[in-house]
Design a protein around this motif. Structure first.
Motif, PDB file in Angstrom:
ATOM      1  N   ASN A   1       0.908  -1.173   0.060  1.00  0.00           N
ATOM      2  CA  ASN A   1       0.032  -0.023  -0.119  1.00  0.00           C
ATOM      3  C   ASN A   1       0.900   1.224   0.033  1.00  0.00           C
ATOM      4  OD1 ASN A   1       0.878  -0.724   2.564  1.00  0.00           O
ATOM      5  ND2 ASN A   1      -0.962   0.125   3.717  1.00  0.00           N
ATOM      6  N   HIS A   2       2.205   1.115  -0.404  1.00  0.00           N
ATOM      7  CA  HIS A   2       2.706   2.229  -0.626  1.00  0.00           C
ATOM      8  C   HIS A   2       2.698   3.047  -2.032  1.00  0.00           C
ATOM      9  CE1 HIS A   2       6.301   4.939  -0.302  1.00  0.00           C
ATOM     10  NE2 HIS A   2       7.086   3.998   0.222  1.00  0.00           N
TER      11      HIS A   2
ATOM     12  N   PHE B   1      -2.481   4.937   4.847  1.00  0.00           N
ATOM     13  CA  PHE B   1      -2.210   3.487   4.463  1.00  0.00           C
ATOM     14  C   PHE B   1      -3.535   2.559   4.819  1.00  0.00           C
ATOM     15  CE2 PHE B   1       2.187   4.791   5.072  1.00  0.00           C
ATOM     16  CZ  PHE B   1       2.537   4.818   3.793  1.00  0.00           C
ATOM     17  N   PRO B   2      -3.983   2.682   6.165  1.00  0.00           N
ATOM     18  CA  PRO B   2      -5.396   1.808   6.490  1.00  0.00           C
ATOM     19  C   PRO B   2      -6.603   2.006   5.371  1.00  0.00           C
ATOM     20  CG  PRO B   2      -4.465   2.646   8.211  1.00  0.00           C
ATOM     21  CD  PRO B   2      -3.712   3.435   7.226  1.00  0.00           C
ATOM     22  N   LYS B   3      -6.640   3.097   4.846  1.00  0.00           N
ATOM     23  CA  LYS B   3      -7.844   3.655   3.804  1.00  0.00           C
ATOM     24  C   LYS B   3      -7.434   2.750   2.533  1.00  0.00           C
ATOM     25  CE  LYS B   3     -10.303   6.256   0.828  1.00  0.00           C
ATOM     26  NZ  LYS B   3     -10.341   5.851  -0.640  1.00  0.00           N
TER      27      LYS B   3
ATOM     28  N   GLY C   1       4.598  -7.692  -2.230  1.00  0.00           N
ATOM     29  CA  GLY C   1       5.582  -6.542  -1.333  1.00  0.00           C
ATOM     30  C   GLY C   1       6.037  -7.000  -0.320  1.00  0.00           C
ATOM     31  N   SER C   2       6.863  -6.122   0.351  1.00  0.00           N
ATOM     32  CA  SER C   2       7.536  -6.475   1.433  1.00  0.00           C
ATOM     33  C   SER C   2       6.578  -6.493   2.743  1.00  0.00           C
ATOM     34  CB  SER C   2       8.590  -5.533   1.947  1.00  0.00           C
ATOM     35  OG  SER C   2       7.931  -4.225   2.003  1.00  0.00           O
ATOM     36  N   THR C   3       5.627  -5.512   2.801  1.00  0.00           N
ATOM     37  CA  THR C   3       4.719  -5.507   3.936  1.00  0.00           C
ATOM     38  C   THR C   3       3.343  -4.930   3.657  1.00  0.00           C
ATOM     39  OG1 THR C   3       4.788  -4.941   6.461  1.00  0.00           O
ATOM     40  CG2 THR C   3       5.824  -3.454   4.910  1.00  0.00           C
ATOM     41  N   ILE C   4       2.631  -4.751   4.896  1.00  0.00           N
ATOM     42  CA  ILE C   4       1.498  -3.856   4.610  1.00  0.00           C
ATOM     43  C   ILE C   4       1.930  -2.599   5.588  1.00  0.00           C
ATOM     44  CG2 ILE C   4      -1.077  -3.586   4.905  1.00  0.00           C
ATOM     45  CD1 ILE C   4      -0.382  -6.860   5.431  1.00  0.00           C
ATOM     46  N   MET C   5       1.908  -1.317   5.126  1.00  0.00           N
ATOM     47  CA  MET C   5       2.524  -0.362   5.866  1.00  0.00           C
ATOM     48  C   MET C   5       1.362   0.217   6.740  1.00  0.00           C
ATOM     49  SD  MET C   5       4.778   1.500   2.816  1.00  0.00           S
ATOM     50  CE  MET C   5       5.623   2.595   3.643  1.00  0.00           C
ATOM     51  N   ASP C   6       2.113   0.405   7.940  1.00  0.00           N
ATOM     52  CA  ASP C   6       0.953   1.192   8.972  1.00  0.00           C
ATOM     53  C   ASP C   6       1.476   2.524   9.029  1.00  0.00           C
ATOM     54  OD1 ASP C   6       3.232   1.118  10.483  1.00  0.00           O
ATOM     55  OD2 ASP C   6       2.442  -0.563  11.975  1.00  0.00           O
ATOM     56  N   LEU C   7       0.911   3.228  10.090  1.00  0.00           N
ATOM     57  CA  LEU C   7       1.452   4.757  10.274  1.00  0.00           C
ATOM     58  C   LEU C   7       2.693   5.118  10.473  1.00  0.00           C
ATOM     59  CD1 LEU C   7      -1.600   6.643  10.976  1.00  0.00           C
ATOM     60  CD2 LEU C   7      -0.516   6.328   9.027  1.00  0.00           C
TER      61      LEU C   7
END
Ligand SMILES: [Zn+2]
Length: 480
Positions: free
Chosen positions: A144-145, A161-163, A178-184
């Protein structure tokens, strides 16, 4: 001649002449296919002309070749260059540039998939769905980048990112990696989203029925279900740079290979696959030349996979390689017409890894300058391969004393912070190789396009990066 034989000969002649007519007629119809069935869209984040040329020169020295060999995509016959300014700035960021490359519309920096007024835009994912192409998105940063999310999401805050995860769930993206799911943690604080962690976002994806997995084989072989392949579903942590790999990490190549296999197994009517070299930009933000070159090579290796696929599917495949913007203002050669890539040959760790090494030494209470000098020599080749003047050593020593006087300030490369000691060491390394950088951020330089396959010539008409997705949409048979 018997009447019957005459009839047979006459009939045979008619059939032969009919075949000839059909052949001639078929010949008159242009045989080259107009619509690619398989579309690969590569985006080197921050990759402009000099990052590519630099990687090629670095490779030649490393491999001991007297001639510089072009990377696979820079050999494509169809190449062009485009402007990339955003609606709000002469220098774009990845959100506005990603939006331009996904929707064909310029927007303000930090906006994802919305125009400068905040209205939601159609993207290539929408066109792909309408035209029955299965969608795959691959990156080596967060799923989600900025760049990947422009192909499914809409937000006037690139750090929302959550949206963007909710938008991904609601989209038609069949395969994502991807590498991860980005948080804040990687964006500005936002009370609304503060409590949403990577693990919770992962749970949200799983609850939606998507197979979120860390297993490359499972992702590659999945049939009839949506797949998200990540390296980490617990915390917001990126995969390491190519130069820092220890082995066993999820790589851009693993993700790309898995995507191609999954899409080959699942897509009946063709696919659209976007592959982003996302860490390339991070490395250039840190003005870390070798790390950048190795990330360019990694993207080129992913393009090789597409070329192998195209060999199996000739006349059906299109490969487009471009970038969103230039990062770092990289200059090749500041010193007397020279570039000395050989000075980079002893670099074994990225600037970020070096910062970690320095911080570990500090945490262990190491206070002897010679230990730090040795670490810089071991990992960057300073003093051994790269001569350090008395003046430069004074600067490094000054940085070293600062380490014990205070924690920071650090050099802020946007995504990562470097110790001043490391930043100055990298600066000296660049100087020795006659490479220079003008920015810790992006520049407004033109970005390249390389195209190969069905419809490649259409990209010669592109003048701005917004023309690229419009061209792809048209080749798909749709419109943005
Ligand atoms: Zn970017």
């Amino acid at each position: 001649m018997k009447k019957q034989t005459k009839l047979i000969i006459g009939l045979a002649l008619s059939v032969i002449s009919l075949c000839f007519s059909i052949l001639l007629l078929t010949d008159a119809i242009p045989t080259s296919p107009k619509q690619p069935k398989y579309i690969f869209y590569f985006i080197g984040d921050g990759m402009s002309f000099n990052h590519i040329l630099g990687a090629e020169q670095y490779n030649a020295v490393k491999e001991g070749k007297s001639e510089v060999e072009r990377l696979c995509f820079s050999k494509f016959e169809t190449r062009n260059f485009v402007t990339n300014y955003s609606a709000s700035n002469p220098v774009t960021d990845s959100a506005a540039a990603g939006t331009a490359l996904a929707t064909g519309v310029k927007t303000a920096n930090a906006y994802i998939g919305v125009d400068a007024e905040g209205n939601e835009l159609r993207n290539l994912g929408d066109v792909a769905s309408e035209e029955k192409y299965m969608i795959g998105l691959v990156t080596n940063v967060g799923i989600n980048h900025a760049t990947p999310s422009c192909f499914y999401g809409h937000s006037s805050d690139r750090f929302g990112f959550p949206k963007l995860v909710d938008d991904y769930i609601a989209s038609d993206v069949a395969f994502i990696s991807g590498s991860t799911i980005m948080d804040l943690k990687s964006g500005p604080e936002d009370a609304k989203y503060q409590r949403v962690t990577t693990a919770e976002l992962a749970e949200r994806i799983r609850k939606a029925g998507i197979n979120l997995t860390l297993d490359v084989e499972e992702a590659s072989n999945a049939v009839g279900q949506r797949v998200a392949l990540v390296a980490n579903d617990k915390e917001n942590k990126h995969v390491p740079y190519v130069i820092d790999r220890k082995g066993g990490e999820l790589t851009l190549l693993d993700s790309s290979r898995a995507a191609i296999k999954y899409l080959s197994n699942n897509a009946k009517d063709g696919f659209f696959l976007m592959i982003e070299g996302g860490k390339l930009d991070y490395a250039a933000h840190e003005q870390d030349a070798v790390t950048t070159f190795l990330e360019v090579n990694e993207l080129a290796a992913a393009v090789e996979l597409a070329l192998e696929f195209a060999e199996q599917h000739p006349d059906e495949t299109l490969i487009v390689v471009t970038a969103d913007h230039e990062t770092g203002g990289m200059a090749l050669g500041w010193d007397h017409y020279e570039i000395r890539m050989e000075k980079f040959m002893a670099q074994k760790a990225s600037a970020i890894e070096m910062t970690k090494i320095i911080q570990k030494m500090r945490a262990e209470g190491k206070r002897d300058w010679n230990d730090y000098k040795q670490a810089l020599s071991d990992n960057f080749g300073l003093w051994s391969l790269v001569p350090v003047s008395k003046e430069d050593e004074t600067i490094l020593k000054h940085d070293f004393y600062d380490i014990f006087l205070k924690y920071g300030p650090m050099v802020d490369g946007l995504y990562n912070k470097s110790e001043f000691l490391v930043y100055d060491a990298i600066r000296m390394l660049n100087k020795s190789a006659s490479i220079d950088w003008t920015s810790l951020y992006h520049t407004g330089m033109y970005t390249p396009i390389f195209a190969k396959g069905v419809g490649e010539k259409a990209f010669l008409e592109c003048r701005d990066q917004t023309d690229i997705p419009k061209t792809i949409a048209k080749l798909m048979g749709g419109k943005l």
